[in-house]
Design a protein around this motif. Structure first.
Motif, PDB file in Angstrom:
ATOM      1  N   VAL A  79       0.852  -1.177   0.000  1.00 14.55           N
ATOM      2  CA  VAL A  79       0.000   0.000   0.000  1.00 14.55           C
ATOM      3  C   VAL A  79       0.890   1.230   0.000  1.00 14.55           C
ATOM      4  O   VAL A  79       2.024   1.195   0.489  1.00 14.55           O
ATOM      5  CB  VAL A  79      -0.969   0.033   1.200  1.00 14.55           C
ATOM      6  CG1 VAL A  79      -1.945  -1.108   1.133  1.00 14.55           C
ATOM      7  CG2 VAL A  79      -0.201   0.033   2.503  1.00 14.55           C
ATOM      8  N   TYR A  80       0.352   2.293  -0.559  1.00 14.52           N
ATOM      9  CA  TYR A  80       1.089   3.545  -0.665  1.00 14.52           C
ATOM     10  C   TYR A  80       0.268   4.673  -0.045  1.00 14.52           C
ATOM     11  O   TYR A  80      -0.962   4.672  -0.137  1.00 14.52           O
ATOM     12  CB  TYR A  80       1.377   3.875  -2.125  1.00 14.52           C
ATOM     13  CG  TYR A  80       2.156   2.811  -2.849  1.00 14.52           C
ATOM     14  CD1 TYR A  80       1.505   1.848  -3.612  1.00 14.52           C
ATOM     15  CD2 TYR A  80       3.543   2.767  -2.770  1.00 14.52           C
ATOM     16  CE1 TYR A  80       2.213   0.861  -4.273  1.00 14.52           C
ATOM     17  CE2 TYR A  80       4.269   1.787  -3.437  1.00 14.52           C
ATOM     18  CZ  TYR A  80       3.590   0.836  -4.191  1.00 14.52           C
ATOM     19  OH  TYR A  80       4.299  -0.138  -4.831  1.00 14.52           O
ATOM     20  N   LEU A  81       0.961   5.621   0.522  1.00 16.88           N
ATOM     21  CA  LEU A  81       0.319   6.828   1.007  1.00 16.88           C
ATOM     22  C   LEU A  81       0.999   8.001   0.312  1.00 16.88           C
ATOM     23  O   LEU A  81       2.159   8.318   0.601  1.00 16.88           O
ATOM     24  CB  LEU A  81       0.449   6.960   2.531  1.00 16.88           C
ATOM     25  CG  LEU A  81      -0.271   8.165   3.135  1.00 16.88           C
ATOM     26  CD1 LEU A  81      -1.790   8.018   2.975  1.00 16.88           C
ATOM     27  CD2 LEU A  81       0.087   8.333   4.620  1.00 16.88           C
ATOM     28  N   HIS A  82       0.277   8.586  -0.635  1.00 14.74           N
ATOM     29  CA  HIS A  82       0.785   9.757  -1.338  1.00 14.74           C
ATOM     30  C   HIS A  82       0.395  10.986  -0.523  1.00 14.74           C
ATOM     31  O   HIS A  82      -0.795  11.234  -0.296  1.00 14.74           O
ATOM     32  CB  HIS A  82       0.177   9.844  -2.740  1.00 14.74           C
ATOM     33  CG  HIS A  82       0.585   8.742  -3.646  1.00 14.74           C
ATOM     34  ND1 HIS A  82       1.640   8.852  -4.524  1.00 14.74           N
ATOM     35  CD2 HIS A  82       0.088   7.491  -3.805  1.00 14.74           C
ATOM     36  CE1 HIS A  82       1.770   7.715  -5.201  1.00 14.74           C
ATOM     37  NE2 HIS A  82       0.850   6.873  -4.775  1.00 14.74           N
ATOM     38  N   MET A  83       1.388  11.761  -0.123  1.00 13.07           N
ATOM     39  CA  MET A  83       1.151  12.927   0.717  1.00 13.07           C
ATOM     40  C   MET A  83       1.586  14.183  -0.032  1.00 13.07           C
ATOM     41  O   MET A  83       2.755  14.311  -0.399  1.00 13.07           O
ATOM     42  CB  MET A  83       1.936  12.799   2.029  1.00 13.07           C
ATOM     43  CG  MET A  83       1.636  11.520   2.802  1.00 13.07           C
ATOM     44  SD  MET A  83       2.475  11.424   4.380  1.00 13.07           S
ATOM     45  CE  MET A  83       4.185  11.302   3.842  1.00 13.07           C
ATOM     46  N   ASN A  84       0.629  15.067  -0.259  1.00 17.39           N
ATOM     47  CA  ASN A  84       0.889  16.314  -0.984  1.00 17.39           C
ATOM     48  C   ASN A  84       0.633  17.513  -0.077  1.00 17.39           C
ATOM     49  O   ASN A  84      -0.054  17.408   0.933  1.00 17.39           O
ATOM     50  CB  ASN A  84      -0.009  16.392  -2.221  1.00 17.39           C
ATOM     51  CG  ASN A  84       0.254  15.273  -3.193  1.00 17.39           C
ATOM     52  OD1 ASN A  84       1.396  14.946  -3.496  1.00 17.39           O
ATOM     53  ND2 ASN A  84      -0.817  14.673  -3.701  1.00 17.39           N
ATOM     54  N   LYS A  85       1.166  18.643  -0.479  1.00 17.85           N
ATOM     55  CA  LYS A  85       0.976  19.898   0.271  1.00 17.85           C
ATOM     56  C   LYS A  85       1.274  19.696   1.747  1.00 17.85           C
ATOM     57  O   LYS A  85       0.484  20.086   2.613  1.00 17.85           O
ATOM     58  CB  LYS A  85      -0.442  20.416   0.054  1.00 17.85           C
ATOM     59  CG  LYS A  85      -0.769  20.727  -1.403  1.00 17.85           C
ATOM     60  CD  LYS A  85      -2.198  21.229  -1.553  1.00 17.85           C
ATOM     61  CE  LYS A  85      -2.516  21.519  -3.015  1.00 17.85           C
ATOM     62  NZ  LYS A  85      -3.926  21.988  -3.208  1.00 17.85           N
ATOM     63  N   LEU A  86       2.405  19.121   2.018  1.00 15.95           N
ATOM     64  CA  LEU A  86       2.776  18.809   3.391  1.00 15.95           C
ATOM     65  C   LEU A  86       3.049  20.077   4.198  1.00 15.95           C
ATOM     66  O   LEU A  86       3.554  21.078   3.664  1.00 15.95           O
ATOM     67  CB  LEU A  86       3.997  17.893   3.416  1.00 15.95           C
ATOM     68  CG  LEU A  86       3.700  16.445   3.009  1.00 15.95           C
ATOM     69  CD1 LEU A  86       4.974  15.724   2.612  1.00 15.95           C
ATOM     70  CD2 LEU A  86       3.000  15.702   4.139  1.00 15.95           C
ATOM     71  N   THR A  87       2.710  20.014   5.465  1.00 17.85           N
ATOM     72  CA  THR A  87       2.936  21.124   6.391  1.00 17.85           C
ATOM     73  C   THR A  87       3.763  20.614   7.574  1.00 17.85           C
ATOM     74  O   THR A  87       3.836  19.394   7.809  1.00 17.85           O
ATOM     75  CB  THR A  87       1.610  21.680   6.910  1.00 17.85           C
ATOM     76  OG1 THR A  87       1.016  20.728   7.794  1.00 17.85           O
ATOM     77  CG2 THR A  87       0.648  21.977   5.766  1.00 17.85           C
TER      78      THR A  87
END
Length: 132
Positions: A79-87
């Motif tokens: 499984v993958y967790l794509h994380m965008n616009k990280l803070t």
């Protein structure tokens, strides 16, 4: 031995992206719902997202909706967790874990957001740091 191996963490600037991976070793994900969790410094572990074994059902905590996407590659039992616009608030150690169930059961599992105590075979954790 059932084992989940995580990878893909690291240091990223605010606004950047990362992809975390969680690979099953010694078993297939066909009969599990899979969840991502995180623990920030000085805080308790919290759920981030989960996905059914078919990939047809997903759930996310409100703060990551629209920015994080969880997908499953059944052929690779990953499984993958794509994380965008990280803070910076996303800085934490990220873990994956599983809840056993049939294909249809995992759909219900995701819909009902089980408590952490239902999860098993926790991965070793992967550090994600969002900072300038």
């Amino acid at each position: 031995q059932l084992q989940l191996v995580e990878s893909g963490g690291g240091l990223v600037q605010p606004g950047g992206s990362l992809r975390l991976s969680c690979a099953a070793s010694g078993f297939t994900l066909d009969y599990y719902a899979i969840g991502w969790f995180r623990q920030a410094p000085g805080k308790g572990r919290e759920g981030v997202s989960c996905i059914s074994s078919s990939g047809g059902y997903t759930a996310y905590r409100d703060s990551v909706k629209g920015r994080f996407t969880m997908i499953i590659d059944s052929a690779k039992d990953t499984v993958y967790l794509h994380m965008n616009k990280l803070t910076p608030e996303n800085t934490a150690v990220y873990y994956c874990a599983v809840v056993p169930g049939s294909t249809s059961e995992t759909d219900d599992i995701v819909a009902n957001s089980p408590p952490q105590r239902k999860y098993e075979s926790w991965g070793q954790g992967n550090q994600v740091t969002v900072s300038t």
